[in-house]
Design a protein around this motif. Sequence first.
Motif, PDB file in Angstrom:
ATOM      1  N   SER A 149     -12.391   5.458  -4.068  1.00 18.74           N
ATOM      2  CA  SER A 149     -13.696   5.351  -3.417  1.00 18.74           C
ATOM      3  C   SER A 149     -13.643   5.602  -1.912  1.00 18.74           C
ATOM      4  O   SER A 149     -12.668   5.250  -1.238  1.00 18.74           O
ATOM      5  CB  SER A 149     -14.304   3.967  -3.668  1.00 18.74           C
ATOM      6  OG  SER A 149     -14.439   3.724  -5.042  1.00 18.74           O
ATOM      7  N   ASP A 150     -14.718   6.176  -1.422  1.00 12.41           N
ATOM      8  CA  ASP A 150     -14.953   6.298   0.013  1.00 12.41           C
ATOM      9  C   ASP A 150     -15.012   4.892   0.611  1.00 12.41           C
ATOM     10  O   ASP A 150     -15.578   3.973   0.015  1.00 12.41           O
ATOM     11  CB  ASP A 150     -16.302   7.012   0.196  1.00 12.41           C
ATOM     12  CG  ASP A 150     -16.603   7.390   1.626  1.00 12.41           C
ATOM     13  OD1 ASP A 150     -16.427   6.528   2.512  1.00 12.41           O
ATOM     14  OD2 ASP A 150     -17.038   8.523   1.860  1.00 12.41           O
ATOM     15  N   PHE A 151     -14.439   4.712   1.793  1.00 14.27           N
ATOM     16  CA  PHE A 151     -14.436   3.384   2.414  1.00 14.27           C
ATOM     17  C   PHE A 151     -15.843   2.910   2.784  1.00 14.27           C
ATOM     18  O   PHE A 151     -16.051   1.717   3.012  1.00 14.27           O
ATOM     19  CB  PHE A 151     -13.542   3.372   3.666  1.00 14.27           C
ATOM     20  CG  PHE A 151     -12.091   3.679   3.374  1.00 14.27           C
ATOM     21  CD1 PHE A 151     -11.433   3.068   2.334  1.00 14.27           C
ATOM     22  CD2 PHE A 151     -11.396   4.608   4.148  1.00 14.27           C
ATOM     23  CE1 PHE A 151     -10.103   3.357   2.055  1.00 14.27           C
ATOM     24  CE2 PHE A 151     -10.062   4.906   3.883  1.00 14.27           C
ATOM     25  CZ  PHE A 151      -9.416   4.280   2.833  1.00 14.27           C
ATOM     26  N   ALA A 152     -16.807   3.827   2.826  1.00 15.33           N
ATOM     27  CA  ALA A 152     -18.192   3.446   3.114  1.00 15.33           C
ATOM     28  C   ALA A 152     -18.956   3.075   1.853  1.00 15.33           C
ATOM     29  O   ALA A 152     -20.130   2.724   1.922  1.00 15.33           O
ATOM     30  CB  ALA A 152     -18.913   4.571   3.848  1.00 15.33           C
TER      31      ALA A 152
ATOM     32  N   VAL B 194       0.835  -1.198   0.000  1.00 11.42           N
ATOM     33  CA  VAL B 194       0.000   0.000   0.000  1.00 11.42           C
ATOM     34  C   VAL B 194       0.864   1.240   0.000  1.00 11.42           C
ATOM     35  O   VAL B 194       1.948   1.271   0.598  1.00 11.42           O
ATOM     36  CB  VAL B 194      -0.958   0.001   1.216  1.00 11.42           C
ATOM     37  CG1 VAL B 194      -0.187   0.066   2.535  1.00 11.42           C
ATOM     38  CG2 VAL B 194      -1.970   1.132   1.131  1.00 11.42           C
ATOM     39  N   ARG B 195       0.373   2.251  -0.686  1.00 12.89           N
ATOM     40  CA  ARG B 195       1.102   3.513  -0.819  1.00 12.89           C
ATOM     41  C   ARG B 195       0.102   4.662  -0.716  1.00 12.89           C
ATOM     42  O   ARG B 195      -1.042   4.563  -1.160  1.00 12.89           O
ATOM     43  CB  ARG B 195       1.819   3.556  -2.171  1.00 12.89           C
ATOM     44  CG  ARG B 195       2.637   4.803  -2.443  1.00 12.89           C
ATOM     45  CD  ARG B 195       3.108   4.850  -3.892  1.00 12.89           C
ATOM     46  NE  ARG B 195       3.833   3.655  -4.284  1.00 12.89           N
ATOM     47  CZ  ARG B 195       5.139   3.469  -4.123  1.00 12.89           C
ATOM     48  NH1 ARG B 195       5.852   4.444  -3.564  1.00 12.89           N
ATOM     49  NH2 ARG B 195       5.720   2.366  -4.507  1.00 12.89           N
ATOM     50  N   ASP B 196       0.535   5.755  -0.114  1.00  8.77           N
ATOM     51  CA  ASP B 196      -0.245   6.990  -0.149  1.00  8.77           C
ATOM     52  C   ASP B 196       0.719   8.149  -0.315  1.00  8.77           C
ATOM     53  O   ASP B 196       1.918   7.938  -0.559  1.00  8.77           O
ATOM     54  CB  ASP B 196      -1.153   7.137   1.079  1.00  8.77           C
ATOM     55  CG  ASP B 196      -0.393   7.320   2.386  1.00  8.77           C
ATOM     56  OD1 ASP B 196       0.836   7.591   2.349  1.00  8.77           O
ATOM     57  OD2 ASP B 196      -1.020   7.220   3.462  1.00  8.77           O
ATOM     58  N   SER B 197       0.225   9.378  -0.192  1.00  8.51           N
ATOM     59  CA  SER B 197       1.081  10.542  -0.404  1.00  8.51           C
ATOM     60  C   SER B 197       2.177  10.664   0.643  1.00  8.51           C
ATOM     61  O   SER B 197       3.131  11.427   0.463  1.00  8.51           O
ATOM     62  CB  SER B 197       0.236  11.823  -0.409  1.00  8.51           C
ATOM     63  OG  SER B 197      -0.487  11.943   0.810  1.00  8.51           O
ATOM     64  N   GLY B 198       2.054   9.903   1.736  1.00 13.00           N
ATOM     65  CA  GLY B 198       3.040   9.997   2.813  1.00 13.00           C
ATOM     66  C   GLY B 198       4.073   8.898   2.851  1.00 13.00           C
ATOM     67  O   GLY B 198       5.022   8.949   3.638  1.00 13.00           O
ATOM     68  N   GLY B 199       3.925   7.858   2.029  1.00 16.74           N
ATOM     69  CA  GLY B 199       4.900   6.771   2.051  1.00 16.74           C
ATOM     70  C   GLY B 199       4.371   5.501   1.437  1.00 16.74           C
ATOM     71  O   GLY B 199       3.271   5.440   0.890  1.00 16.74           O
TER      72      GLY B 199
ATOM     73  N   ALA C   7      -5.332  10.638  -2.340  1.00 11.78           N
ATOM     74  CA  ALA C   7      -5.843  11.586  -1.353  1.00 11.78           C
ATOM     75  C   ALA C   7      -6.974  12.405  -1.957  1.00 11.78           C
ATOM     76  O   ALA C   7      -7.084  12.548  -3.183  1.00 11.78           O
ATOM     77  CB  ALA C   7      -4.723  12.511  -0.877  1.00 11.78           C
ATOM     78  N   GLU C   8      -7.816  12.952  -1.086  1.00  8.50           N
ATOM     79  CA  GLU C   8      -8.948  13.748  -1.545  1.00  8.50           C
ATOM     80  C   GLU C   8      -8.490  14.882  -2.452  1.00  8.50           C
ATOM     81  O   GLU C   8      -9.088  15.142  -3.504  1.00  8.50           O
ATOM     82  CB  GLU C   8      -9.691  14.323  -0.332  1.00  8.50           C
ATOM     83  CG  GLU C   8     -11.016  14.961  -0.651  1.00  8.50           C
ATOM     84  CD  GLU C   8     -12.116  13.935  -0.825  1.00  8.50           C
ATOM     85  OE1 GLU C   8     -13.080  14.269  -1.540  1.00  8.50           O
ATOM     86  OE2 GLU C   8     -12.020  12.834  -0.265  1.00  8.50           O
ATOM     87  N   LEU C   9      -7.419  15.555  -2.069  1.00  5.87           N
ATOM     88  CA  LEU C   9      -6.930  16.682  -2.858  1.00  5.87           C
ATOM     89  C   LEU C   9      -6.429  16.225  -4.222  1.00  5.87           C
ATOM     90  O   LEU C   9      -6.609  16.904  -5.231  1.00  5.87           O
ATOM     91  CB  LEU C   9      -5.820  17.408  -2.105  1.00  5.87           C
ATOM     92  CG  LEU C   9      -5.244  18.661  -2.797  1.00  5.87           C
ATOM     93  CD1 LEU C   9      -6.349  19.689  -3.030  1.00  5.87           C
ATOM     94  CD2 LEU C   9      -4.124  19.265  -1.961  1.00  5.87           C
ATOM     95  N   GLN C  10      -5.782  15.042  -4.270  1.00  2.00           N
ATOM     96  CA  GLN C  10      -5.298  14.523  -5.549  1.00  2.00           C
ATOM     97  C   GLN C  10      -6.454  14.255  -6.501  1.00  2.00           C
ATOM     98  O   GLN C  10      -6.344  14.462  -7.706  1.00  2.00           O
ATOM     99  CB  GLN C  10      -4.491  13.244  -5.322  1.00  2.00           C
ATOM    100  CG  GLN C  10      -3.143  13.479  -4.658  1.00  2.00           C
ATOM    101  CD  GLN C  10      -2.437  12.172  -4.342  1.00  2.00           C
ATOM    102  OE1 GLN C  10      -2.980  11.291  -3.682  1.00  2.00           O
ATOM    103  NE2 GLN C  10      -1.221  12.037  -4.837  1.00  2.00           N
TER     104      GLN C  10
ATOM    105  N   ARG D 129      -8.568   9.418   3.980  1.00  2.00           N
ATOM    106  CA  ARG D 129      -8.021   8.748   2.803  1.00  2.00           C
ATOM    107  C   ARG D 129      -6.496   8.682   2.917  1.00  2.00           C
ATOM    108  O   ARG D 129      -5.754   9.439   2.288  1.00  2.00           O
ATOM    109  CB  ARG D 129      -8.440   9.480   1.530  1.00  2.00           C
ATOM    110  CG  ARG D 129      -9.942   9.466   1.291  1.00  2.00           C
ATOM    111  CD  ARG D 129     -10.237   9.779  -0.163  1.00  2.00           C
ATOM    112  NE  ARG D 129      -9.528   8.874  -1.061  1.00  2.00           N
ATOM    113  CZ  ARG D 129      -9.874   7.618  -1.300  1.00  2.00           C
ATOM    114  NH1 ARG D 129     -10.921   7.093  -0.706  1.00  2.00           N
ATOM    115  NH2 ARG D 129      -9.158   6.876  -2.119  1.00  2.00           N
ATOM    116  N   ARG D 130      -6.042   7.747   3.739  1.00  2.00           N
ATOM    117  CA  ARG D 130      -4.630   7.457   3.923  1.00  2.00           C
ATOM    118  C   ARG D 130      -4.460   5.952   3.940  1.00  2.00           C
ATOM    119  O   ARG D 130      -5.433   5.191   4.018  1.00  2.00           O
ATOM    120  CB  ARG D 130      -4.131   8.049   5.259  1.00  2.00           C
ATOM    121  CG  ARG D 130      -4.123   9.576   5.346  1.00  2.00           C
ATOM    122  CD  ARG D 130      -3.006  10.197   4.515  1.00  2.00           C
ATOM    123  NE  ARG D 130      -1.708   9.602   4.811  1.00  2.00           N
ATOM    124  CZ  ARG D 130      -0.923   9.920   5.859  1.00  2.00           C
ATOM    125  NH1 ARG D 130      -1.334  10.856   6.722  1.00  2.00           N
ATOM    126  NH2 ARG D 130       0.247   9.348   6.020  1.00  2.00           N
TER     127      ARG D 130
END
Length: 588
Positions: free
Chosen positions: A196-199, A26-31, A221-224, A66-67
């Motif tokens: 997608s939203d987790f819900a 898994v990857r996100d904007s932080g790592g 991320a939401e901003l992305q 969203r992380r």
Amino acid sequence: MTPDESDRLAALFLKSAQATPDRVAVRDSGGAWTYDEVAAAASDLAERLTAAGVAPGDRVGVMAARRAGGPVAILAVLWSGAAYVPITPGWPAARRAAVLEGAQARLVLAVDAEQDTPEGVRRMDLTTPELLQARSAAPSSPRPRPHPGAAYVIFTSGSTGAPKGVEVRSAGAAGLVASVVSLTGMGPDSVFVALSDFAFDISVFEIFAPWSVGGELVIAAELQILANQLGPLLEAPGRRPFLQTTPTVLERLLQAGLELPSDTVLLLAGERLRRSLVAQVAHVEQVWNLYGPTEATIYATAHACLPPAPDDAEPDLPIGTPVNGAVAEIRPLSDGSSDGSSGSSEEVGELLIGGPGVALGYCGRPDLTAERFLDGGARYATGDVVRRRADGLLVHAGRLDRQVKIRGNRVELDEVEGALADLAGHGRVAVRMDVHGVVGPHLAAFVADPHCDVLELRRRLADRLPAYMVPTRIYQVPEIPTTSSGKTDHSSLRAPEESGAWDDAVFATLSKLWERHLGTPAAPDGNFYVLGGHESTASQIATGLAAAHDIEVDITVILRNPALSDLAAAVTELVRTQAMVRTPTTHD
């Protein structure tokens, strides 16, 4: 008696973790974190949940931003033998409380989320770095869950005015993942960019499909998403990109300039899919139209949209044929007719779905479960009208009830109407779905109260309902039409010209200015302040409006109408008023 068993979604992950521990999971904007690191983190959190009193079969709320921590927390709940209940942080407090109460959640995991939760439900706060910090201990084995316990409980809009929780089996979800993974040819070289939203139940596929084959999950991320920065996430050398979203979101991303790599596999779901939209992405490797209610576990049918069929002139793509062993039956309509039927040779009626994907039922609602889950739970009555074409493909042809889709989200109009009636009075309100050339599908409300403060009413609704369920337009009308039996006659509702609805040219101008100065694609329910707007931003937007429409716009108009839909209506009124002032009066 069927013995207890470990969660099958967790088992899909574990198989990949054991085979490829050093690959990025898994990857996100932080790592980025490997399968080995995610396994250790999920095991550790599962043990903490057990120590906190969570037992197999319990429900645990997961309220996550969203992380990368969101999917890992979900995996940890499954690892513990409990069922997860996704909570969107942006929901109103009343909605969060109703879902947690309805699910009888024992605890809430708040991951990178600071929103309040009910005091009566214990809470564990974590951040993604805390959750995924390095650990040396070997992961424990997942705890078995009592049969046939749910893996997750997804809450959807309810016609009674309260959301209803769908209890979904682990085996059904794992089977669906394996089925669609095989259908699309997903492998370890896959990069799945999750939007997608987790819900939203399609997030289950986004998370566990790549994990089932040793692929990489990328949490956008939401901003992305809002700023259309997805291109770099999809352009991974040597990797095969997967993207899953609704047709509405895809269309907005394309309009904002998104260019999909040619090797993209595109999964579209949640709404009708127009052939014209597929034509815009016909250069990619695969486009799939997927259909399925939450009650049938994510997807029940699928249709490959490429290559396009040159002799098929229907504007909507078929929803296809069953997946994951689903059985699709058509129950004839009582009156023998159907909207969209193209001939008596085609079978038309309500779609009933059977097979391994049928959910357990509705949480705490045996009455509703018995009504919709037929034959002791073997089949689910979807309420969707379909027709089976001569080539065997299913085509969606409408609904039997007042359920609609807004940006891919399922909405019961009666729930919105009920919330509105609580605020404005019963018998004085009505809600329907409208389609607008610029906005697309949206909710319109009618209120029989000439003194109603529309802005205040919308704000109060936003305190109770998710943003996609708050009507974009609220019309004030003299009365709500009724049938001879005294019921609301929704087909006779008429929107008055003078109701404050916006002009299309004004909305188009505002949309461009909104994106330019707030850095976010325009949406009717977008909020100026939430998106970071301030007086200088308002001044820039006012200047743009003045130049485009030859009007004078005070920034207070923007500051007092923070919702884009309200601002569009207010500026439309300015344009009309100032045009009347400039028009010379002629005398005979």
